[in-house]
Motif scaffolding. Structure first.
Motif: not given
Length: 123
Positions: A76, A73, A28
């Motif tokens: 990712n 996020n 990540t």
């Protein structure tokens, strides 16, 4: 081992736009800064933009007001939106993940790099 994959490069006329994407394989981005660099033929790789884990951004002067770095996020993914492109933006663009908690414009601030994507801007 972290592998980064860039996409979205191509050939565009001056004044046009492209959006580059950078995705890590297997890991990540969430805890790291991510930067974009570029390398034109015969020149050294140079800093373009970076984004911290919290979303703070920094740009090199030549792209301010034209490029926007962002991150999603949940997906990712880190993006580089490039508008009003100029022939001098022609280069191979690389994304890189920050080394630990480091963030900055130096290549040594990053420890994982993608293979690059070609951006060519014609007159």
């Amino acid at each position: 081992q972290v592998q980064l994959v860039e996409s979205g490069g191509g050939l565009v006329q001056a004044g046009g736009s492209l959006r580059l994407s950078c995705v890590p394989s297997g890991r990540t981005f969430g805890f790291y800064a991510v930067g974009w660099f570029r390398q034109a033929p015969g020149k050294e790789r140079e800093f373009v933009a970076t984004i911290t884990r919290s979303g703070s951004t920094t740009y090199t002067d030549s792209v301010k007001g034209r490029f926007t770095i962002s991150r999603d996020n949940a997906k990712n993914t880190v993006y580089l939106q490039m508008d009003n492109l100029k022939p001098e933006d022609t280069a191979v663009y690389y994304c890189a993940r920050g080394a630990g908690g480091r963030v900055g414009p130096e290549r040594t601030d990053y420890n994982y790099w993608g293979q690059g994507t070609q951006v060519t801007v014609s007159e």
